[in-house]
Scaffold this active site. Structure first.
Site, mmCIF file in Angstrom:
data_model
loop_
_atom_site.group_PDB
_atom_site.id
_atom_site.type_symbol
_atom_site.label_atom_id
_atom_site.label_comp_id
_atom_site.label_asym_id
_atom_site.label_seq_id
_atom_site.Cartn_x
_atom_site.Cartn_y
_atom_site.Cartn_z
ATOM 1 N N ARG A 167 -57.512 -89.541 37.396
ATOM 2 C CA ARG A 167 -56.954 -89.421 38.748
ATOM 3 C C ARG A 167 -55.458 -89.222 38.620
ATOM 4 N NH1 ARG A 167 -57.475 -92.974 44.222
ATOM 5 N NH2 ARG A 167 -59.403 -91.769 44.242
ATOM 6 N N HIS A 177 -61.030 -83.487 45.335
ATOM 7 C CA HIS A 177 -61.601 -84.829 45.147
ATOM 8 C C HIS A 177 -63.129 -84.682 45.069
ATOM 9 C CE1 HIS A 177 -61.888 -89.029 45.022
ATOM 10 N NE2 HIS A 177 -61.551 -89.365 46.248
ATOM 11 N N GLN A 236 -65.858 -87.580 45.544
ATOM 12 C CA GLN A 236 -65.966 -88.001 46.951
ATOM 13 C C GLN A 236 -66.957 -87.094 47.691
ATOM 14 O OE1 GLN A 236 -63.997 -90.605 48.686
ATOM 15 N NE2 GLN A 236 -65.558 -90.207 50.227
ATOM 16 N N ASP A 244 -58.988 -88.046 57.400
ATOM 17 C CA ASP A 244 -58.358 -88.644 56.215
ATOM 18 C C ASP A 244 -56.954 -89.075 56.642
ATOM 19 O OD1 ASP A 244 -57.631 -89.328 53.595
ATOM 20 O OD2 ASP A 244 -57.264 -87.264 52.968
ATOM 21 N N CYS A 285 -62.976 -90.901 54.042
ATOM 22 C CA CYS A 285 -63.070 -91.237 52.616
ATOM 23 C C CYS A 285 -62.504 -92.625 52.327
ATOM 24 C CB CYS A 285 -62.351 -90.185 51.787
ATOM 25 S SG CYS A 285 -60.640 -89.912 52.301
ATOM 26 N N ARG A 326 -70.175 -93.815 46.858
ATOM 27 C CA ARG A 326 -69.295 -93.373 45.772
ATOM 28 C C ARG A 326 -69.867 -93.816 44.419
ATOM 29 N NH1 ARG A 326 -64.129 -92.415 46.326
ATOM 30 N NH2 ARG A 326 -64.545 -91.258 44.423
HETATM 31 N N1 NVA Z 1 -55.840 -87.460 50.787
HETATM 32 C C1 NVA Z 1 -55.908 -88.809 50.275
HETATM 33 C C2 NVA Z 1 -57.302 -89.115 49.800
HETATM 34 C C3 NVA Z 1 -57.508 -90.517 49.325
HETATM 35 C C4 NVA Z 1 -58.900 -90.784 48.862
HETATM 36 C C5 NVA Z 1 -54.901 -89.003 49.168
HETATM 37 O O1 NVA Z 1 -54.794 -88.134 48.294
HETATM 38 O O2 NVA Z 1 -54.170 -89.991 49.185
HETATM 39 N N1 CP Z 2 -61.856 -92.583 48.719
HETATM 40 C C1 CP Z 2 -61.192 -92.920 47.588
HETATM 41 O O1 CP Z 2 -61.043 -92.124 46.663
HETATM 42 O O2 CP Z 2 -60.751 -94.201 47.559
HETATM 43 P P1 CP Z 2 -59.795 -94.853 46.451
HETATM 44 O O3 CP Z 2 -58.443 -94.179 46.593
HETATM 45 O O4 CP Z 2 -59.775 -96.304 46.785
HETATM 46 O O5 CP Z 2 -60.383 -94.580 45.102
#
Ligand code: NVA
Ligand code: CP
Length: 330
Positions: free
Chosen positions: A108, A135, A138, A231, A272, A317
């Protein structure tokens, strides 16, 4: 032809065919049933996986940890500060080291190129646990949840409200186009997804009998929706300085009872997570004080309503990530 994705990386849904995605969803259902029934499934005993996080996480990290352990794998977690990657060691060198020790790598972070480089140099499957662009794990959880709640994917009217050019907007557009859902991005034009990706998704959608639509009009975008998805307005890695502009642009696209009322009576609400639906978080409280808004991308009323399936989605998930680990390492 039977689907076999052993040895493949999972970097973005664009790399996967509808049949391969279907296979991962079916596998996820099997794993979910086994978990619920208490049937052990330590099929990957003796394998080891490493989780590299350059951004924070609750769901993705915990899903990889629990899924990996349920499958019998050893699991190492490296947090944003505790590896040499990027600072003292290049991505290519890190990949070649980790590939000697581990059977699979989760990443990540920021750039899609980084997760691609890990896959190119490590020689083992790499799973994208979120980049600025995509992502994909997800997406599997979201598709599984929609199928469980609505009984189908094909022909579902899916509306995404919010920052439609972030990792979630991009990924959901791809996922819908691949699996036959009619995708609508309901957003200000400044936050529409990139033209090139829209064109690619429209081509994919045509092959799969569905549509990709972009609209700034909330009424048009939400009417007859089966799913309304949102989101957070500012993603991880973006500077605090964007809040003012983002709130101005996205306030009209908040998922509230009026938006849900335009959708079908049977429509579900998805997110998400994490979500700013109240002021019970540090950032939520700061934004409330600075901008005078107590709820951001979704109202607390919608988030807590019977239509909201966000915690089923979060649980999925884990089951879907388990399917990805198993299918690529078995
Ligand atoms: N768009 C958000 C998704 C988190 C799961 C981020 O990148 O912070
Ligand atoms: N939805 C998601 O990816 O959550 P986290 O950022 O907690 O992993």
């Amino acid at each position: 032809m039977p689907v076999n994705i052993k040895g493949r990386s999972f970097l973005k849904l664009l790399d996967y065919t509808p049949a391969e995605i279907r296979y991962l969803l079916d596998l996820s259902k099997n794993f979910k049933d086994m978990k619920r029934a208490g049937v052990p499934h330590r099929y990957l005993e003796g394998k080891n996986i490493v989780l590299l996080f350059e951004k924070t996480s609750t769901r993705t990290r915990c899903s990889f940890e629990v899924a990996g352990r349920d499958l019998g794998c050893g699991v190492t977690y490296l947090d944003p500060g505790s590896s040499q990657m990027g600072k003292k060691e290049s991505i290519a060198d890190t990949a070649r080291v980790l590939g000697r020790m581990y059977d699979g790598i989760e990443y990540r972070g920021f750039k899609q190129e980084t997760v691609q480089a890990l896959a190119d140099f490590s020689g083992v499957p790499v799973w994208n646990g979120l980049t600025d662009q995509f992502h994909p794990t997800q997406m599997l959880a979201d598709l599984l949840t929609i199928e469980e709640k609505l009984g189908r994917l094909k022909g579902v009217n899916f509306t995404y409200m919010g920052d439609a050019r972030n990792n979630m907007g991009n990924s959901l557009m791809v996922a819908c186009a691949k699996m036959g859902l009619n995708f609508t991005a309901c957003a200000p034009k400044e936050l529409f997804p990139a033209d090139e990706l829209v064109a690619e998704c429209r081509k994919i959608a045509e092959e799969n009998g569905c549509t990709v639509r972009l609209t700034e009009d909330v009424k048009e975008g939400t009417t007859d929706a089966d799913v309304i998805y949102t989101d957070i307005w500012v993603s991880m890695g973006e500077p605090d300085s964007v809040w003012t502009e983002r709130i101005r642009l996205l306030k009209p696209y908040q998922v509230n009872s009026a938006a849900m009322a335009n959708a079908k009576d049977t429509a579900i609400f998805m997110h998400c997570l994490p979500s700013f639906h109240d002021t019970n978080t540090t950032i939520g409280a700061e934004i409330a004080e600075k901008f005078g808004i107590n709820e951001m991308e979704v109202t607390d009323e919608v988030f807590e309503s019977k239509r909201s399936v966000v915690f089923d989605e979060a649980e999925n998930r884990m089951h879907t990530i388990k399917a990805v680990i198993y299918a690529t390492l078995k």
